[in-house]
Design an enzyme around this catalytic site. Structure first.
Site, PDB file in Angstrom:
ATOM      1  N   HIS A 119       0.809  -1.234   0.000  1.00  0.00           N
ATOM      2  CA  HIS A 119       0.000   0.000   0.000  1.00  0.00           C
ATOM      3  C   HIS A 119       0.838   1.277   0.000  1.00  0.00           C
ATOM      4  CE1 HIS A 119      -3.567  -2.369   0.481  1.00  0.00           C
ATOM      5  NE2 HIS A 119      -3.264  -2.786   1.695  1.00  0.00           N
ATOM      6  N   ALA A 120       2.142   1.153   0.210  1.00  0.00           N
ATOM      7  CA  ALA A 120       2.972   2.369   0.260  1.00  0.00           C
ATOM      8  C   ALA A 120       3.060   2.994  -1.130  1.00  0.00           C
ATOM      9  CB  ALA A 120       4.363   2.034   0.782  1.00  0.00           C
TER      10      ALA A 120
END
Ligand SMILES: [Zn+2]
Length: 297
Positions: A119-120
């Site tokens: 998700h980064a």
């Protein structure tokens, strides 16, 4: 021979958080206890270099991580209280996926007993993730011309939105994400191929879709490197994933992915990613089983 990458630094303290960073250490301990892994087979990773981090992240975000200079907003965006220990854990996890990728290129399979921070984004953390180890490895190996085409097989219950965004426009990378369409992230990114499944999806449907899609994808894109994001949160006892896969179903998922890659001679780097089972021991079991499957393939 070293086969599996792990660092004690992965275990950051996150009191009361649904993400228990000690799950990776617990999985490794279980594997050692069961005789599946000996301590001698475990490789300790190094921290990634600034140069490596800049391949996937903006200078601003890299600076914040390396100099520990975050705002309150950074913590709330990542849904994680960012402490020095947390940053070190995330950096080390990225170093771990890099090391596992090296093992994969050498031996066919490399396992990070951690990683999968999908998700980064380029310029920020999100969804408990600070550093996108998946995109970082793909960018680095492509840049160094060690590989020609990378396939990301993201089977975590959540969409690999950060990976998709960072690798967008990179024609030598194919991002495949199969996830629950109704859960986080609310705003989905566009992967090369997204398959959004309904909440409550169980073994039968899940495995049927996977069996229909993955072989075709491997044959069309013909990667010479793959990264498997083997999220444990597809489990029916998970608090966040919303799927209904059984432990047996997840074993079949892992075995299938690994076999399809190996059959075609495609090196696989395995990362463990999410896992938030109501019973902590279940998450640990699933992660350990994934590692076992990778060791046996
Ligand atoms: Zn997840």
């Amino acid at each position: 021979m070293k086969k599996i990458v792990f660092s004690k630094a992965y275990t950051a303290r996150l009191p009361g958080h649904v993400f228990r960073a000690d799950k990776f250490e617990a999985a490794l301990r279980l594997l050692v206890k069961e005789g599946a892994v000996s301590r001698g087979e475990v490789l300790a990773p190094a921290l990634p270099s600034r140069q490596d981090l800049l391949l996937a992240h903006t200078p601003g975000w890299v600076k914040k991580n390396l100099e520990f200079n975050f705002s309150k907003e950074d913590s709330s965006a990542a849904e994680l209280k960012i402490t020095r220990q947390v940053v070190r854990a995330h950096l080390m996890n990225a170093g771990g996926t890099l090391a596992a990728a090296e093992l994969a290129l050498k031996n066919g399979v490399g396992i990070n007993c951690g990683g999968g921070s999908h998700h980064a984004f380029r310029d920020r953390g999100a969804g408990f993730c600070l550093i996108n180890d998946i995109a970082l490895v793909v960018k680095k190996l492509l840049k160094e011309r060690r590989i020609k085409r990378a396939l990301v097989i993201d089977l975590d219950a959540h969409q690999g939105d950060g990976t998709a965004a960072i690798l967008k426009g990179e024609r030598r990378a194919f991002t495949f994400s199969m996830h629950n369409q109704e859960i986080y992230p609310e705003r989905k990114e566009r992967s090369s191929l997204d398959i959004g499944l309904k909440p409550g999806t169980g073994d039968r449907t899940y495995l049927a879709v996977l069996r229909a899609e993955l072989p075709r994808l491997l044959d069309r894109f013909r990667p010479d490197f793959s990264l498997y994001v083997a999220g444990a949160d597809v489990y029916r006892g998970d608090l966040l994933g919303g799927f209904k896969l059984t432990l047996g179903g997840i074993k079949k998922r892992d075995a299938f992915v690994l076999a399809e890659c190996r059959r075609r001679g495609v090196p696989v780097t395995v990362t463990l990613s999410g896992g938030y089972a109501k019973k902590f021991a279940d998450t640990v079991r699933i992660h350990a089983d994934t590692v076992k499957a990778a060791l046996n393939c």
